[in-house]
Scaffold this motif. Structure first.
Motif, PDB file in Angstrom:
ATOM      1  N   MET A   1       9.026   7.779   8.511  1.00  0.00           N
ATOM      2  CA  MET A   1       8.266   6.995   9.503  1.00  0.00           C
ATOM      3  C   MET A   1       7.606   5.827   8.787  1.00  0.00           C
ATOM      4  O   MET A   1       6.968   6.010   7.770  1.00  0.00           O
ATOM      5  CB  MET A   1       7.205   7.859  10.179  1.00  0.00           C
ATOM      6  N   SER A   2       7.723   4.664   9.329  1.00  0.00           N
ATOM      7  CA  SER A   2       7.143   3.488   8.672  1.00  0.00           C
ATOM      8  C   SER A   2       5.664   3.412   8.944  1.00  0.00           C
ATOM      9  O   SER A   2       5.165   3.873   9.974  1.00  0.00           O
ATOM     10  CB  SER A   2       7.830   2.210   9.183  1.00  0.00           C
ATOM     11  N   ALA A   3       4.941   2.805   7.986  1.00  0.00           N
ATOM     12  CA  ALA A   3       3.487   2.679   8.122  1.00  0.00           C
ATOM     13  C   ALA A   3       3.139   1.626   9.156  1.00  0.00           C
ATOM     14  O   ALA A   3       3.851   0.640   9.321  1.00  0.00           O
ATOM     15  CB  ALA A   3       2.874   2.318   6.775  1.00  0.00           C
ATOM     16  N   THR A   4       2.049   1.834   9.872  1.00  0.00           N
ATOM     17  CA  THR A   4       1.581   0.821  10.820  1.00  0.00           C
ATOM     18  C   THR A   4       1.005  -0.345  10.040  1.00  0.00           C
ATOM     19  O   THR A   4       0.639  -0.217   8.874  1.00  0.00           O
ATOM     20  CB  THR A   4       0.485   1.414  11.718  1.00  0.00           C
ATOM     21  N   PRO A   5       0.870  -1.543  10.685  1.00  0.00           N
ATOM     22  CA  PRO A   5       0.262  -2.684   9.998  1.00  0.00           C
ATOM     23  C   PRO A   5      -1.143  -2.363   9.503  1.00  0.00           C
ATOM     24  O   PRO A   5      -1.541  -2.748   8.415  1.00  0.00           O
ATOM     25  CB  PRO A   5       0.260  -3.763  11.081  1.00  0.00           C
ATOM     26  N   GLU A   6      -1.908  -1.568  10.318  1.00  0.00           N
ATOM     27  CA  GLU A   6      -3.276  -1.254   9.903  1.00  0.00           C
ATOM     28  C   GLU A   6      -3.267  -0.373   8.652  1.00  0.00           C
ATOM     29  O   GLU A   6      -4.061  -0.553   7.743  1.00  0.00           O
ATOM     30  CB  GLU A   6      -4.014  -0.549  11.044  1.00  0.00           C
ATOM     31  N   ARG A   7      -2.342   0.603   8.629  1.00  0.00           N
ATOM     32  CA  ARG A   7      -2.269   1.485   7.468  1.00  0.00           C
ATOM     33  C   ARG A   7      -1.878   0.699   6.224  1.00  0.00           C
ATOM     34  O   ARG A   7      -2.366   0.922   5.134  1.00  0.00           O
ATOM     35  CB  ARG A   7      -1.236   2.582   7.747  1.00  0.00           C
ATOM     36  N   GLY A   8      -0.952  -0.279   6.414  1.00  0.00           N
ATOM     37  CA  GLY A   8      -0.541  -1.107   5.290  1.00  0.00           C
ATOM     38  C   GLY A   8      -1.697  -1.909   4.727  1.00  0.00           C
ATOM     39  O   GLY A   8      -1.836  -2.049   3.510  1.00  0.00           O
ATOM     40  N   VAL A   9      -2.552  -2.430   5.596  1.00  0.00           N
ATOM     41  CA  VAL A   9      -3.725  -3.187   5.151  1.00  0.00           C
ATOM     42  C   VAL A   9      -4.676  -2.283   4.383  1.00  0.00           C
ATOM     43  O   VAL A   9      -5.196  -2.640   3.324  1.00  0.00           O
ATOM     44  CB  VAL A   9      -4.450  -3.821   6.365  1.00  0.00           C
ATOM     45  N   ASP A  10      -4.895  -1.062   4.907  1.00  0.00           N
ATOM     46  CA  ASP A  10      -5.777  -0.111   4.223  1.00  0.00           C
ATOM     47  C   ASP A  10      -5.243   0.230   2.839  1.00  0.00           C
ATOM     48  O   ASP A  10      -5.996   0.322   1.872  1.00  0.00           O
ATOM     49  CB  ASP A  10      -5.911   1.170   5.052  1.00  0.00           C
ATOM     50  N   ASP A  11      -3.935   0.436   2.759  1.00  0.00           N
ATOM     51  CA  ASP A  11      -3.335   0.767   1.472  1.00  0.00           C
ATOM     52  C   ASP A  11      -3.490  -0.374   0.475  1.00  0.00           C
ATOM     53  O   ASP A  11      -3.720  -0.157  -0.714  1.00  0.00           O
ATOM     54  CB  ASP A  11      -1.857   1.099   1.649  1.00  0.00           C
ATOM     55  N   GLU A  12      -3.358  -1.606   0.962  1.00  0.00           N
ATOM     56  CA  GLU A  12      -3.497  -2.773   0.089  1.00  0.00           C
ATOM     57  C   GLU A  12      -4.934  -2.874  -0.437  1.00  0.00           C
ATOM     58  O   GLU A  12      -5.162  -3.137  -1.620  1.00  0.00           O
ATOM     59  CB  GLU A  12      -3.135  -4.049   0.850  1.00  0.00           C
ATOM     60  N   VAL A  13      -5.901  -2.632   0.446  1.00  0.00           N
ATOM     61  CA  VAL A  13      -7.300  -2.676   0.037  1.00  0.00           C
ATOM     62  C   VAL A  13      -7.597  -1.561  -0.962  1.00  0.00           C
ATOM     63  O   VAL A  13      -8.267  -1.768  -1.976  1.00  0.00           O
ATOM     64  CB  VAL A  13      -8.235  -2.551   1.274  1.00  0.00           C
ATOM     65  N   GLU A  14      -7.078  -0.347  -0.678  1.00  0.00           N
ATOM     66  CA  GLU A  14      -7.272   0.784  -1.577  1.00  0.00           C
ATOM     67  C   GLU A  14      -6.715   0.478  -2.967  1.00  0.00           C
ATOM     68  O   GLU A  14      -7.362   0.718  -3.992  1.00  0.00           O
ATOM     69  CB  GLU A  14      -6.592   2.023  -0.988  1.00  0.00           C
ATOM     70  N   ALA A  15      -5.500  -0.064  -3.004  1.00  0.00           N
ATOM     71  CA  ALA A  15      -4.878  -0.392  -4.287  1.00  0.00           C
ATOM     72  C   ALA A  15      -5.660  -1.479  -5.018  1.00  0.00           C
ATOM     73  O   ALA A  15      -5.844  -1.423  -6.239  1.00  0.00           O
ATOM     74  CB  ALA A  15      -3.434  -0.839  -4.075  1.00  0.00           C
ATOM     75  N   MET A  16      -6.164  -2.458  -4.272  1.00  0.00           N
ATOM     76  CA  MET A  16      -6.930  -3.551  -4.871  1.00  0.00           C
ATOM     77  C   MET A  16      -8.208  -3.027  -5.506  1.00  0.00           C
ATOM     78  O   MET A  16      -8.554  -3.346  -6.658  1.00  0.00           O
ATOM     79  CB  MET A  16      -7.269  -4.602  -3.811  1.00  0.00           C
ATOM     80  N   VAL A  17      -8.954  -2.182  -4.773  1.00  0.00           N
ATOM     81  CA  VAL A  17     -10.225  -1.664  -5.280  1.00  0.00           C
ATOM     82  C   VAL A  17     -10.002  -0.759  -6.490  1.00  0.00           C
ATOM     83  O   VAL A  17     -10.712  -0.853  -7.493  1.00  0.00           O
ATOM     84  CB  VAL A  17     -10.984  -0.906  -4.166  1.00  0.00           C
ATOM     85  N   ARG A  18      -8.999   0.114  -6.385  1.00  0.00           N
ATOM     86  CA  ARG A  18      -8.750   1.023  -7.512  1.00  0.00           C
ATOM     87  C   ARG A  18      -8.292   0.253  -8.743  1.00  0.00           C
ATOM     88  O   ARG A  18      -8.717   0.537  -9.873  1.00  0.00           O
ATOM     89  CB  ARG A  18      -7.717   2.081  -7.123  1.00  0.00           C
ATOM     90  N   ALA A  19      -7.427  -0.752  -8.560  1.00  0.00           N
ATOM     91  CA  ALA A  19      -6.975  -1.564  -9.695  1.00  0.00           C
ATOM     92  C   ALA A  19      -8.159  -2.277 -10.347  1.00  0.00           C
ATOM     93  O   ALA A  19      -8.267  -2.357 -11.577  1.00  0.00           O
ATOM     94  CB  ALA A  19      -5.932  -2.580  -9.236  1.00  0.00           C
ATOM     95  N   ALA A  20      -9.081  -2.786  -9.514  1.00  0.00           N
ATOM     96  CA  ALA A  20     -10.256  -3.467 -10.055  1.00  0.00           C
ATOM     97  C   ALA A  20     -11.144  -2.514 -10.842  1.00  0.00           C
ATOM     98  O   ALA A  20     -11.666  -2.857 -11.909  1.00  0.00           O
ATOM     99  CB  ALA A  20     -11.045  -4.123  -8.912  1.00  0.00           C
ATOM    100  N   TRP A  21     -11.325  -1.279 -10.327  1.00  0.00           N
ATOM    101  CA  TRP A  21     -12.136  -0.283 -11.054  1.00  0.00           C
ATOM    102  C   TRP A  21     -11.508   0.060 -12.394  1.00  0.00           C
ATOM    103  O   TRP A  21     -12.178   0.116 -13.414  1.00  0.00           O
ATOM    104  CB  TRP A  21     -12.285   0.982 -10.211  1.00  0.00           C
ATOM    105  N   TYR A  22     -10.199   0.298 -12.374  1.00  0.00           N
ATOM    106  CA  TYR A  22      -9.525   0.626 -13.630  1.00  0.00           C
ATOM    107  C   TYR A  22      -9.662  -0.508 -14.639  1.00  0.00           C
ATOM    108  O   TYR A  22      -9.860  -0.285 -15.830  1.00  0.00           O
ATOM    109  CB  TYR A  22      -8.036   0.889 -13.374  1.00  0.00           C
TER     110      TYR A  22
END
Length: 327
Positions: A1-22
């Motif tokens: 099942m493909s991700a919804t646009p909203e889920r994709g945005v959340d995933d992008e934000v999650e990846a951005m924040v975690r990458a910044a913390w690391y």
């Protein structure tokens, strides 16, 4: 099942924040971050740059991930906390964590909490516990002007070793804020019960304890009751004293007080000879604990079950371990 646009945005934000913390807190390079997140170096570079552009990176990461916000809410609701801050875990596989990196992350978040308190109440009286995370927090607090602030030790400030002791903590905080420092001119533990009474009879000790009783907030650490405890590694208690506490059911300690698996104080030798604020003074709603590291799961769960704190700053790995143990 493909991700919804909203889920994709959340995933992008999650990846951005975690990458910044690391990158900014964990000190990892882009190749190491790419391996941990399953991304390319180019993608990591873009995410870190995006975090800067959007203003989510200053000295600290200011944009929390939605997943961590949900974890904070669940943690606070489960244990009846007024406030909870959970920082991303920096462990290599999110199982055991990186003790140094996770402690630093919790310390940075704790420093931000204290700075907020001082900004909203510049005349605050802050009771300060001790431990590795508390000591790291003190180092992370920004130099700021709060000349009416008061920092006071919650326990005896004379220890066998100087590492992260209460005297150093309150002195550094006062220097950074141009505030006032009050420390207990007594050992963490007296040699005998009679010696304890002598110390408690001293006017300077009584006056400092009176200030601690009026504190607006208490910042404390938590350590486990085991052979790897901070209390033992820093020679604050002896092996025999730790063994006695364990024999009486101790699973953890904060501000020098051992507690059992229900969070209740135990009648052990160390607790009887300890010099510091009385347990009744530590009103839970005023107490915020800074705790990191999966090995403290049992100790933190016991403290939370005993409603010893009104607030918590911890890392993601420990928070999830405690919730799992509580279920």
């Amino acid at each position: 099942m493909s991700a919804t646009p909203e889920r994709g945005v959340d995933d992008e934000v999650e990846a951005m924040v975690r990458a910044a913390w690391y990158y900014f807190v964990g000190g990892l390079n882009q190749s190491e971050i790419a391996d941990r997140l399953g991304l390319t170096r180019v993608k990591v570079n873009r995410l870190v740059g995006l975090a800067r552009e959007r203003g989510h990176v200053a000295i600290r990461i200011t944009h929390p991930s939605a997943r961590l916000m949900e974890l904070e809410h669940r943690f606070a609701a489960t244990f009846g906390l007024d406030r909870a801050r959970v920082v991303p875990g920096l462990g290599p596989d999110m199982a055991d964590g990186d003790a140094v990196a996770d402690r630093r992350a919790v310390a940075i978040a704790g420093a931000a909490f204290l700075e907020t308190v001082l900004a909203t109440r510049p005349d605050a009286i802050v009771g300060v516990g001790w431990g590795g995370t508390i000591g790291e927090m003190v180092d992370q607090v920004a130099v700021t002007a709060a000349p009416r602030a008061t920092f006071v030790s919650l326990m005896g400030s004379l220890t066998r070793q100087a590492s992260a002791n209460p005297f150093e903590s309150v002195l550094k905080l006062a220097e950074k804020t141009r505030g006032h420092a009050h420390f207990l001119a007594a050992p963490t533990m007296a040699d005998t019960l009679a010696d304890r009474q002598v110390f408690l009879a001293q006017r300077t000790v009584r006056d400092t304890l009176a200030i601690a009783e009026r504190a607006d907030i208490h910042l404390v650490g938590v350590t486990e009751a085991s052979r790897r405890s901070f209390l033992l590694t820093q020679a604050i208690v002896t092996s025999e004293e730790m063994a006695d506490a364990e024999a009486h059911g101790a699973v953890g300690s904060f501000v020098g007080l051992f507690f059992d698996r229900h969070g209740g104080n135990i009648d052990c030798d160390v607790n009887r000879r300890r010099i510091g604020v009385e347990p009744a003074v530590l009103v839970p709603k005023k107490v915020t604990a800074l705790v990191s590291g999966r090995p403290k799961t049992e100790a933190l769960l016991a403290a939370l079950r005993g409603r010893l704190f009104g607030g918590i700053v911890t890392d993601e790995i420990l928070a999830r371990a405690v919730l799992e143990a509580a279920s």
